[in-house]
Structure formats: structure tokens, C-alpha cells
Design an enzyme around this catalytic site. Structure first.
Site, PDB file in Angstrom:
ATOM      1  N   GLY A  46     -17.013  13.808  -9.119  1.00  0.00           N
ATOM      2  CA  GLY A  46     -16.530  12.896 -10.148  1.00  0.00           C
ATOM      3  C   GLY A  46     -15.467  13.445 -11.067  1.00  0.00           C
TER       4      GLY A  46
ATOM      5  CG  ASP B  28     -13.314  16.804  -4.799  1.00  0.00           C
ATOM      6  OD1 ASP B  28     -14.422  17.331  -5.034  1.00  0.00           O
ATOM      7  OD2 ASP B  28     -12.305  17.445  -4.478  1.00  0.00           O
TER       8      ASP B  28
ATOM      9  CE  LYS C 226      -2.324   1.318   3.689  1.00  0.00           C
ATOM     10  NZ  LYS C 226      -3.331   1.528   4.745  1.00  0.00           N
TER      11      LYS C 226
ATOM     12  CG  HIS D 295      -0.386   6.677   1.728  1.00  0.00           C
ATOM     13  ND1 HIS D 295      -1.700   7.053   1.834  1.00  0.00           N
ATOM     14  CD2 HIS D 295      -0.235   5.567   2.492  1.00  0.00           C
ATOM     15  CE1 HIS D 295      -2.323   6.210   2.649  1.00  0.00           C
ATOM     16  NE2 HIS D 295      -1.444   5.299   3.047  1.00  0.00           N
TER      17      HIS D 295
ATOM     18  NE  ARG E  26      -4.200  10.832  -3.235  1.00  0.00           N
ATOM     19  CZ  ARG E  26      -3.923  11.725  -4.160  1.00  0.00           C
ATOM     20  NH1 ARG E  26      -3.020  11.466  -5.066  1.00  0.00           N
ATOM     21  NH2 ARG E  26      -4.523  12.883  -4.169  1.00  0.00           N
ATOM     22  CE  LYS E  27      -8.083   5.536   3.990  1.00  0.00           C
ATOM     23  NZ  LYS E  27      -6.614   5.604   3.912  1.00  0.00           N
TER      24      LYS E  27
END
Length: 103
Positions: A58, A56, A20, A22, A52-53
Site C-alpha cells: 500500500g 505493490d 489508455k 502508459h 499501470r496495474k
């Protein structure tokens, strides 16, 4: 550091399902690092996960995720902003053959 991540990925790669990342907090994250992290990923058959989760609207997610979905096998996002976040990310995931995982 990039060197540390690459060393760990190669040393434990055969014992993990994925690594994972970032990207925004890795010093000097660039295409060269992406190319290098793909080598142990392919060698040891683990996934590259970009955590990144996204959450926002689309079109913003679509713009933000364009380069990420080129290297990541799996990308995370939140659906808190509605279905458009999924649609924006999904278009890039389909184009770049990246899985979409909603958290």
C-alpha cells in the site's frame, strides 16, 4: 510519440470512451503533455486511463500513484498483494477525484 498520441486523441476523440496511456513508455512524458492531452479529453468527453496495474504494498502504491491520480480519470491495479494496494491507491484517487478500477 506525444505528437502522435495527441493527433489521434483529437481525431478520434469523439468516437472513444477513453484513451489508455502508459506514462512510463511515452517519450518525454511531462506536465506539458498532461495539459495537452486534457484538451481533447475535455473537448470530446473521453477518459484518460493510466494502465499501470499497480500491485505493490500500500505505501509503495500510494507513493507511486500520487502524480498519476492527478491527471488520470481511471487507474488500474491488481489486488494480488492484498487489500493494502487498494487502500494506498484509493487515498490518492479520492484526493484527486480519480476512479479506481481493479483488474
Amino acid at each position: 510519440t506525444q505528437v502522435g498520441i495527441l493527433n489521434i486523441a483529437d481525431k478520434i476523440g469523439s468516437n472513444i470512451l477513453g484513451i489508455k496511456l502508459h506514462a512510463d513508455i511515452i517519450d518525454d512524458f511531462d506536465q506539458d503533455f498532461i495539459n495537452k492531452i486534457k484538451i481533447p479529453s475535455i473537448k470530446h468527453e473521453f477518459l484518460i486511463i493510466e494502465d499501470r496495474k499497480f500491485c505493490d504494498i500500500g505505501e509503495t502504491v500510494k507513493s507511486q500513484s500520487a502524480s498519476i491520480t492527478e491527471y488520470a480519470d481511471l487507474v488500474t491495479c491488481h489486488a494480488i498483494s492484498g487489500a493494502s494496494v487498494i487502500i494506498g491507491l484509493m487515498e490518492n484517487c479520492i484526493k484527486n477525484k480519480c476512479d479506481l478500477h481493479i483488474t
